[in-house]
Each structure stands twice: as C-alpha cells, then as structure tokens.
Design a protein around this motif. Structure first.
Motif, PDB file in Angstrom:
ATOM      1  N   ALA B 131      11.483 -48.471   9.196  1.00 12.67           N
ATOM      2  CA  ALA B 131      10.078 -48.857   9.367  1.00 12.67           C
ATOM      3  C   ALA B 131       9.818 -49.349  10.797  1.00 12.67           C
ATOM      4  O   ALA B 131       8.814 -50.012  11.062  1.00 12.67           O
ATOM      5  CB  ALA B 131       9.720 -49.939   8.360  1.00 12.67           C
ATOM      6  N   ASN B 132      10.744 -49.021  11.705  1.00 12.70           N
ATOM      7  CA  ASN B 132      10.639 -49.454  13.106  1.00 12.70           C
ATOM      8  C   ASN B 132      10.585 -50.972  13.250  1.00 12.70           C
ATOM      9  O   ASN B 132       9.862 -51.519  14.084  1.00 12.70           O
ATOM     10  CB  ASN B 132       9.426 -48.818  13.782  1.00 12.70           C
ATOM     11  CG  ASN B 132       9.533 -48.909  15.294  1.00 12.70           C
ATOM     12  OD1 ASN B 132      10.644 -48.908  15.845  1.00 12.70           O
ATOM     13  ND2 ASN B 132       8.396 -49.032  15.967  1.00 12.70           N
ATOM     14  N   CYS B 133      11.342 -51.653  12.373  1.00 12.53           N
ATOM     15  CA  CYS B 133      11.450 -53.112  12.433  1.00 12.53           C
ATOM     16  C   CYS B 133      12.924 -53.493  12.477  1.00 12.53           C
ATOM     17  O   CYS B 133      13.807 -52.650  12.322  1.00 12.53           O
ATOM     18  CB  CYS B 133      10.805 -53.754  11.195  1.00 12.53           C
ATOM     19  SG  CYS B 133       9.036 -53.496  11.065  1.00 12.53           S
ATOM     20  N   LEU B 134      13.169 -54.772  12.681  1.00 12.10           N
ATOM     21  CA  LEU B 134      14.542 -55.276  12.722  1.00 12.10           C
ATOM     22  C   LEU B 134      14.724 -56.360  11.661  1.00 12.10           C
ATOM     23  O   LEU B 134      13.957 -57.318  11.607  1.00 12.10           O
ATOM     24  CB  LEU B 134      14.816 -55.886  14.108  1.00 12.10           C
ATOM     25  CG  LEU B 134      16.154 -56.610  14.266  1.00 12.10           C
ATOM     26  CD1 LEU B 134      17.297 -55.607  14.363  1.00 12.10           C
ATOM     27  CD2 LEU B 134      16.144 -57.532  15.474  1.00 12.10           C
ATOM     28  N   PHE B 135      15.732 -56.187  10.793  1.00  6.62           N
ATOM     29  CA  PHE B 135      16.201 -57.302   9.964  1.00  6.62           C
ATOM     30  C   PHE B 135      17.484 -57.799  10.619  1.00  6.62           C
ATOM     31  O   PHE B 135      18.507 -57.114  10.593  1.00  6.62           O
ATOM     32  CB  PHE B 135      16.440 -56.867   8.517  1.00  6.62           C
ATOM     33  CG  PHE B 135      16.961 -57.978   7.651  1.00  6.62           C
ATOM     34  CD1 PHE B 135      16.204 -59.123   7.459  1.00  6.62           C
ATOM     35  CD2 PHE B 135      18.211 -57.904   7.065  1.00  6.62           C
ATOM     36  CE1 PHE B 135      16.690 -60.173   6.681  1.00  6.62           C
ATOM     37  CE2 PHE B 135      18.703 -58.952   6.283  1.00  6.62           C
ATOM     38  CZ  PHE B 135      17.934 -60.083   6.091  1.00  6.62           C
ATOM     39  N   PRO B 136      17.434 -58.987  11.248  1.00  6.99           N
ATOM     40  CA  PRO B 136      18.475 -59.320  12.227  1.00  6.99           C
ATOM     41  C   PRO B 136      19.763 -59.912  11.678  1.00  6.99           C
ATOM     42  O   PRO B 136      20.722 -60.035  12.433  1.00  6.99           O
ATOM     43  CB  PRO B 136      17.761 -60.347  13.124  1.00  6.99           C
ATOM     44  CG  PRO B 136      16.746 -60.986  12.250  1.00  6.99           C
ATOM     45  CD  PRO B 136      16.343 -59.956  11.237  1.00  6.99           C
ATOM     46  N   LEU B 137      19.816 -60.278  10.403  1.00  6.74           N
ATOM     47  CA  LEU B 137      21.031 -60.903   9.893  1.00  6.74           C
ATOM     48  C   LEU B 137      22.210 -59.936  10.041  1.00  6.74           C
ATOM     49  O   LEU B 137      22.123 -58.778   9.630  1.00  6.74           O
ATOM     50  CB  LEU B 137      20.844 -61.288   8.424  1.00  6.74           C
ATOM     51  CG  LEU B 137      21.926 -62.194   7.845  1.00  6.74           C
ATOM     52  CD1 LEU B 137      21.838 -63.591   8.447  1.00  6.74           C
ATOM     53  CD2 LEU B 137      21.801 -62.282   6.327  1.00  6.74           C
ATOM     54  N   SER B 138      23.299 -60.411  10.611  1.00  9.96           N
ATOM     55  CA  SER B 138      24.426 -59.519  10.917  1.00  9.96           C
ATOM     56  C   SER B 138      25.722 -60.307  10.902  1.00  9.96           C
ATOM     57  O   SER B 138      25.856 -61.324  11.574  1.00  9.96           O
ATOM     58  CB  SER B 138      24.201 -58.901  12.300  1.00  9.96           C
ATOM     59  OG  SER B 138      25.325 -58.155  12.691  1.00  9.96           O
ATOM     60  N   PHE B 139      26.676 -59.827  10.126  1.00 10.87           N
ATOM     61  CA  PHE B 139      27.992 -60.481  10.071  1.00 10.87           C
ATOM     62  C   PHE B 139      29.000 -59.517   9.462  1.00 10.87           C
ATOM     63  O   PHE B 139      28.625 -58.454   8.944  1.00 10.87           O
ATOM     64  CB  PHE B 139      27.926 -61.784   9.274  1.00 10.87           C
ATOM     65  CG  PHE B 139      27.466 -61.611   7.861  1.00 10.87           C
ATOM     66  CD1 PHE B 139      26.123 -61.460   7.569  1.00 10.87           C
ATOM     67  CD2 PHE B 139      28.377 -61.577   6.814  1.00 10.87           C
ATOM     68  CE1 PHE B 139      25.697 -61.280   6.264  1.00 10.87           C
ATOM     69  CE2 PHE B 139      27.962 -61.410   5.500  1.00 10.87           C
ATOM     70  CZ  PHE B 139      26.612 -61.253   5.228  1.00 10.87           C
ATOM     71  N   GLY B 140      30.250 -59.890   9.502  1.00  8.39           N
ATOM     72  CA  GLY B 140      31.329 -58.998   9.104  1.00  8.39           C
ATOM     73  C   GLY B 140      31.151 -58.353   7.748  1.00  8.39           C
ATOM     74  O   GLY B 140      31.402 -57.155   7.578  1.00  8.39           O
ATOM     75  N   GLY B 141      30.695 -59.126   6.760  1.00  4.02           N
ATOM     76  CA  GLY B 141      30.601 -58.616   5.393  1.00  4.02           C
ATOM     77  C   GLY B 141      29.318 -57.891   5.067  1.00  4.02           C
ATOM     78  O   GLY B 141      29.028 -57.636   3.890  1.00  4.02           O
ATOM     79  N   GLU B 142      28.537 -57.501   6.077  1.00  5.06           N
ATOM     80  CA  GLU B 142      27.194 -56.987   5.819  1.00  5.06           C
ATOM     81  C   GLU B 142      27.183 -55.687   5.018  1.00  5.06           C
ATOM     82  O   GLU B 142      26.168 -55.361   4.401  1.00  5.06           O
ATOM     83  CB  GLU B 142      26.421 -56.817   7.133  1.00  5.06           C
ATOM     84  CG  GLU B 142      27.004 -55.765   8.053  1.00  5.06           C
ATOM     85  CD  GLU B 142      26.375 -55.792   9.446  1.00  5.06           C
ATOM     86  OE1 GLU B 142      25.911 -56.860   9.876  1.00  5.06           O
ATOM     87  OE2 GLU B 142      26.368 -54.740  10.100  1.00  5.06           O
ATOM     88  N   GLY B 143      28.298 -54.981   4.985  1.00 11.21           N
ATOM     89  CA  GLY B 143      28.356 -53.740   4.214  1.00 11.21           C
ATOM     90  C   GLY B 143      28.580 -53.963   2.720  1.00 11.21           C
ATOM     91  O   GLY B 143      28.488 -53.030   1.927  1.00 11.21           O
ATOM     92  N   THR B 144      28.871 -55.193   2.344  1.00 10.63           N
ATOM     93  CA  THR B 144      29.157 -55.509   0.931  1.00 10.63           C
ATOM     94  C   THR B 144      28.271 -56.644   0.418  1.00 10.63           C
ATOM     95  O   THR B 144      27.831 -56.630  -0.727  1.00 10.63           O
ATOM     96  CB  THR B 144      30.638 -55.929   0.769  1.00 10.63           C
ATOM     97  OG1 THR B 144      31.469 -55.000   1.462  1.00 10.63           O
ATOM     98  CG2 THR B 144      31.032 -55.982  -0.697  1.00 10.63           C
ATOM     99  N   ALA B 145      28.027 -57.637   1.254  1.00  7.64           N
ATOM    100  CA  ALA B 145      27.238 -58.801   0.856  1.00  7.64           C
ATOM    101  C   ALA B 145      25.811 -58.380   0.510  1.00  7.64           C
ATOM    102  O   ALA B 145      25.308 -57.377   1.012  1.00  7.64           O
ATOM    103  CB  ALA B 145      27.225 -59.834   1.975  1.00  7.64           C
TER     104      ALA B 145
END
Lengths: 475, 475
Positions: B131-145
């Motif tokens: 949607a041309n936006c940013l959801f900024p939360l980012s950390f190691g487990g982001e692919g599972t959490a």
C-alpha cells in the motif's frame, strides 16, 4: 492514625503537617480554585491544600483517606471540561500541586527532564531550551497549565502530528496512590517491559486513580530550520490533499498542520488588533503548515515551494504566503492562536473538541456544519484545529443578532448534533480535552459495556474508597 | 452454561464449537506448542485450541472460564522468556491465534492497518509496503512472530530509536476479556481522551489480562533515501558520542544505531558463511548506523560524511565504511543480525536483555563485562544491540575450553551479576523481551511495593479467577 478523623480534626492535622501556608480555608483564598476558567462550574471545598513535596502529598492523601474526605487534584486549573474543580457538595479538599514546581533534573545526553507536577508547561519548555533541547508540547494554555495537569489529561496541542500527545512524551511517573503510598516510577528508559504499563493508566485519568507528583519527560533536538506557510485552499478535501503531499515528501518535517475556516480568519482579523488576512484575497478555507527540521541544510523553502507548486497545479491551493522571517512566522501563527479569543469577542459559541480518522476530517467539517445550521438556522460554523491529527475544534458561533444566552441554552443540542456525525465517522467525542465533569454522562453511550466495566473495575481496585476526584471521568 | 463443566465436557463442547481443525489433542499435534524455541521450558496442556475468528475466541474463553480451565494464548511462540508456553501441570489449554491471520483493512490516507492477532509481522510489513506505506517494527523473529504476540510483549527491535516500541505503533485493540466478553477498541484516532487508556494495559501484559485478537496499527511514509554505515570506534564512550553527533544533526534520520563488540563481529566472521570484517583492521568496538529519510533529496551520504569527518577528527571513529548500494547495506546489517546465531555456534552463552539510560550504556558495557569476567574467569562478553535506546543484549559467551553445561549451570549467577550493575545504573532487568516465566521471580525485588501491589490489584480486578496465562509476568 484514627480511622474516624472528623473533618475539623483532619484540617487541624493538615495544618500541623503543612504549616499555615499549606492549608487555605478563607473564602477569598480558596475562591480561585473552586471555579473553572470557562465558567462552567462553581464548586465548594473545605480547604485548598498546598503541599510542598511528594512526602507532604502522601501525608495529605493518607490523612484524607483516613477521614474519608475526597481529594480534587489541581494543577493550573485550565481544564476545558471542569476536571479540576470540586463538586458543589463542599465535602472535598482541593489539593494544589502549585508549590511542587521544581525541575529536578535535565539530561541532554539521555534527552530527558524530570519535572514536578506543578511546573508550568512554558517553564518546562524554557528549561529544555536552556539545555539546548526541545520540550515540544505546545498549546494555548501553556503559560498556565502544569506538567501534572497535561499528563493527567493527556494534553495534545499543535505539535502532536510530529511529537505525539503528552502520553508519548512521558517515560516515567511518580504517583501518590489513593492509599497514600508513593510509587516512584521515574524511569528514564526507552525500553522497559517489566509488567503492566501502570504509567499509562495514570495519564489521562484526570486524577481519579492517584496524584501525579512528578514525571520524566522526553526531550528532542531543537530544530535548526523552520518555516510556516499560510494557504487558501479550494475546500476541505484540498486541505487534506495538501497534508498528504507534505507527509509523502517529508513526514518528519510537519510540526503542525492546522485547518481554519475563512470565517474563523475573518473573526480574528475583525477582533484582534494587528491580525489581518495575509493573502490578497479572502477564501473560505485555509491551512497553516509549520515545517521544522534539525538539519540546518533542510531547505524547507524549497520543500514548500515544490509541494505548493504541485498543489497549485492540481487546483488544491489557491494562494500561499511563506513566512520567511521569525516575525512573519509568528504573525501567521497568531491568526490561528487567536481563534478562541476572536470567537469569544464575536459572541456566544459552543465548543466541540472532537476527532475522527484523518481521512474523514473533510466529511466531519462539512456534515457537522450543515447539521448545526439545520438545527439552528444562521449558526456560523468556525471549525479549526489539528487536521493532521484528525482533531478539529468543531466550534459553532451564534447566529448574528441572536441572544447569546438563548444560543448557549441549546449547547447540548448542538453538541449532540456534532457528536452524531462524529460517531458515524468512527470518531471520538473528546479528542484532547478529556471527560472531566462535562462529558461523564456521555461515557455510558460511547464507552459502555466491556470497556466502561473494565474502567470501573480498575477504579474500584486502585481507589476502593472512591476518594480520588469523584464525579470526574466515570459516570 | 453449566458452571461445573468437567475437563472432558469442556473439550467436547469446544470440539462442537470449533470443529475438528479447531481442537488439537494428539500428542504429536500439540507438541510444538508446549515448548519454547529456546528450549528453556517443556510444558503440558489438555489441548491446543485454534479458533478462526474473534467470536470463536470469545466462546472458547467463556467455556474455559466456566470450567475454570486456564488459557495460555500463543502467537508465533517466539517468546525469549517462556511467555507463551504452558506450565508443567497440564491443566491448561493453549489458545493459538494462528488461524486469525487476516489483515482486515489498510488505509493509506489514515496511515493505519487493522490486522488480526495471528498475522505474521513480516506479512504486516509486506502488506504495508504493497500500500506504499511502512510498518516499521523489525527484529530477528519477524518471520515467525505475530501481531498479537508483539503487542502482548511490547516488542522493540532495531527501529525503536526512530519509530518507538510496538506500544507506540498501536492505536487500538480488540481484546477478548477473561470473562469472554469482547472489547472492540479498534479505533484509528491520533487523539482520543475518553477515560482510562485500557489499550496500554494489554500491551506488554503477555496475555495475563485478556487475549488480543486484533489491532489497529500506525503506518508511516516509506523512506526514499537509505544509507548504512559500519564504523570501528575508539571505545564505548566514542560510540555514544557518535550517536549524539547524528542525533544533533538529524534526529529523525537515525533508523537504527547498533553497538557490537569486536569479539561479536569476530564470531560472526568465523561462523557465518559470507560474513567478513568489513574494515581493513579489526577493532574492539564497532557501530552500525542505519539512516533513512522520506525526502528523496536527503543526501544522507553527505550527512554521514560530515558527521564521520568530525568524529574522526575528534578521535572517536577509527575507520568507517558506507554501504552505498542496497546489497552492501544488507551485507553490513547481516553482521549484526547473525550475532545470536554466531554466539550459538561459538558455544554456550547466557543472554541478558537489559536497558539503562542512554547516557549509561558505556558504563553498563564496561562494568557488566568486568563483573562477569571476575565471576567466571575467561568468560567472553559479547554485548551488542540497540545503543540508541539504551537496550544492550549483554550476552556472555563461555570461556574457551570450558564445558558448556557447566557454564550454563552458572546462568543465574551471571544474570544476577549483570543485573546488579543494571540496577546501580537505574536500568531495567527486561528491556524488550518481557517477563514470561523466566523473570517472574525478579518482580518482587525490582517492582515490589506499591507498583507490584497495583499490578496485582489490576490482575484480580480483570481476571478474578486467574485463568489468563497463569504463572506469567506476576510472581
């Protein structure tokens, strides 16, 4: 301590504790604390307590709890909704935090300030500036409102779009709980996940869960580049379109994005000496855009010209003026800041502090205006405020020639009319002013069911005797 | 509904309600939900419930409440502290939100997304990007959490310095309360002061006050300019000094500011294929600076060169490399991201997720390292993490040649040693990982008195039967 302290016995104990300067009982001394500045409420109280430090606040609360005497915490007494004035029964004491006005610490490395509850917001701004930092909270009452008050009401203001509400500026709190115990939660940490976020419960609770006595606040780097634009725009949709343009180009540069109706600007130009329309031609819709950056080379003028150029080409912006100098920027801001005073001078007006999702601001302005005019023909809508936050002061000025009191007698009809539109647009009936006494009777309709039930459980859990600011927030 | 529902009766009712896909009881089906991924805990449960929507969650909670059966909410099961695994007594059910993985709405004007609890963080990032936006939360487990998990634990991560913790990204919540009632608080407002901030109570409560089933999240404008620098610095103080320089020049451009010990980089270069020291010479202290701006003309390279030039002249920065291309930027980030895996490959290590005021990070690293080496000679400190937030992963790698299990047997001694320093520096014993089961026994010492008392009152008020995730957060 006796569990059966009488009111007279309580006052005697308090006088011993706080000294003569700490307990006011003479009618003329306590009068200013009994009424709100808007003149909505006139309460009574046994006394005004003026503790000088946290330990004294704790002792006051412990004594009042023992006597079963309610406490109304008061900061600058600038509530818009009667949140800091006592009720009419006269069985409460007002507890003023005015003497707790010390800034305990400023750390320009941590970018934090620890301030006592009675510190005036303007004084906090100045202290931050002296340390080459910025305390960004800014609003009309900043010269009177206090840190304890803005946290207890989660004040918003002009810069929320960039820096957040008072809540987001708070890292830690010191609170005297309803049993008199002191909770020292003055942490200055950016990350601390150790149990429930108690501090967020006290922010916005308007003193009904305890008394905020001090807070650790976030500071920011002071901007080195500033610019202010005033534009006439085609309509409400165009105002929103310009906001989106600025946000897409540099979302962090928007310090404030304010909407004003042309009529609101007319009133300011008519009633406020020195204020004039800053554009060659009057228009029905205007915006004020405040841009800032910590980068000295931010070149905000180019940024503004680029966005305005595109917006003019798209027919959104009709005309625009760029501040250019600090004096000009202040002059443009004054048009906005004098809106409440200009509306007061024009006649009777009804204020509505409401919010909707940002995308629905144009619809809010149009529909609420039309509905109020339909309700009372001749009513003059003067919506203005924080478009970038979805928070519009949806104010209505009396019809020309109508009796002011007759108009004010319709206040509740007007508020209901506005709120019906707000509700349909998924908005809130109180954006930044809180509930106080004015809006407690709306809580059941808007927050009733599971939400209000949970709030009441929390109130009962933390203040089982119900002595903290009774009659406020909860119905 | 019978108030005396037996466990067997409960499972039968739940199977009728949720269908065969909704209630897992076979040992091999429920095994993955019973252990945490770090291998700290091995619990038991009667069943794993997999409701598909909010109404089903509500019905599950209502039934379990009637039967007095505890509920352990589970998202991606990536808790670092055992927050999502059941205890060993086996009398609870795990309630997985995995099937509630729908993004209900994205609004690029409001800059909001409403996502169900089971949406994977990476999926939320991708949906925002679409949607041309940013959801900024980012950390190691982001692919599972999951979204429910990151809110229930108030996750932090790499971008907190710019965008805040999960808490600051949340505008509204939908929660199933411990009595089964649904609270729809999915507001998408920037300002809403209408009573207590309930939503903030559920964030970080790790499912002990109710089950987050959906959330409305803030989105941001996606950056158009990006740059990443990797620098060797003189020492910990120099690392902090460089952070201050960037903050003063452009506080909004710092998307992440990470510290890594030279030994940590050594481990990454030794164990992770493709990772090498990016500088000509090894150093004992390094930083990674991630800069971003929505302004296409932000010229972050000039900004970086200006700051690095000054910092080199002051002797703070020894050497630096600037990413320049997206591939190079990712390669530099990989050094940091592979720290946990590299430490695992090097041997046994003890993790400490702690925070202090930003100004005290250098002292934390020095003192905690020295204290742990004094405790167990040969211990190799590998502190790394979010210097800009004061959140350092103060990890300790076993001495070379020591038996790993013997080292891990000293885990609690090591954690106590680190935490003693943290406490002296006004820090927190859990910065971003929460309490879970691992740290409940520390709550009394760190948060005891008025604060823990208030938390326990709130727990009792909202969950009087104590069925929500028992044994977690509160002692």
């Amino acid at each position: 301590m006796p569990d059966t302290l009488t009111p007279d016995g309580l006052l005697a104990e308090l006088a011993t504790l706080l000294g003569p300067a700490g307990v006011l009982t003479a009618a003329e001394d306590i009068a200013p604390a009994l009424a709100d500045w808007r003149g909505l409420y006139q309460g009574k109280a046994m006394a005004v307590l003026r503790p000088a430090n946290t330990q004294e606040v704790s002792a006051c609360v412990t004594l009042c709890a023992a006597a079963g005497i309610p406490i109304v915490p008061q900061g600058g007494n600038t509530s818009m909704v009667g949140g800091a004035t006592p009720t009419e029964d006269g069985n409460a004491v007002v507890l003023s935090l005015a003497r707790m006005n010390r800034i305990r610490a400023i750390d320009p490395v941590d970018m934090t300030m620890t301030a006592e509850a009675g510190v005036i917001v303007k004084a906090a701004q100045d202290a931050a500036a002296d340390a080459n930092c910025l305390f960004p909270l800014s609003f009309g009452g900043e010269g009177t409102a206090t840190i304890g008050g803005v946290l207890s009401t989660n004040a918003g203001g002009n810069t929320t779009v960039r820096y957040g509400n008072a809540r987001e500026l708070m890292l830690g709190l010191e609170v005297v709980l309803p049993d008199g115990k002191v909770w020292n939660g003055l942490r200055r940490l950016r990350k601390d996940n150790t149990g429930y976020a108690l501090r967020h419960l006290f922010v916005g609770a308007e003193g009904t869960l305890g008394i905020v006595t001090a807070a650790t606040l976030r500071l920011f780097a002071p901007p080195r580049a500033n610019e202010v634009l005033f534009c006439s725009v085609r309509d409400e949709d165009a105002a929103l379109a310009v906001f989106r343009r600025f946000r897409a180009v540099d979302e962090t540069a928007i310090r404030a994005f304010e909407y004003m109706s042309g009529l609101g600007v007319d009133f300011a130009a008519k009633h406020i000496p020195g204020v004039t329309w800053p554009l060659a031609e009057r228009a029905d819709h205007t915006i004020l855009v405040d841009l800032a950056s910590t980068r000295a080379d931010a070149d905000l003028q180019s940024l503004a010209e680029q966005v305005l150029g595109d917006a003019m080409e798209a027919g959104e912006v009709i005309d625009a003026v760029v501040g250019g100098s600090e004096a000009r920027r202040q002059a443009l801001w004054r048009i906005r800041e004098e809106h409440p005073e200009a509306q007061r001078k024009e006649g009777a007006s009804v204020k509505n502090d409401v919010s909707v999702p940002v995308s629905k601001v144009p619809e809010l302005i149009r529909r609420a205006s039309a509905a109020c005019v339909a309700l009372i023909p001749g009513t003059r809508p003067v919506p203005f405020g924080h478009m970038g936050d979805g928070n519009i002061h949806m104010n209505l000025e009396q019809p020309e020639g109508m009796d002011g009191d007759a108009f004010l007698a319709r206040s509740h009809d007007i508020m209901d009319t506005v709120n019906e539109v707000v509700r349909e647009l998924d908005g809130s009936f109180s954006a930044e002013h809180g509930i106080g006494r004015l809006k407690t009777d709306m809580m059941e309709a808007w927050r009733g069911g599971a939400e209000l039930d949970a709030m009441q459980r929390i109130k009962a859990a933390l203040d089982p005797r119900g002595i903290m600011n009774p009659g406020k927030v909860l119905p």
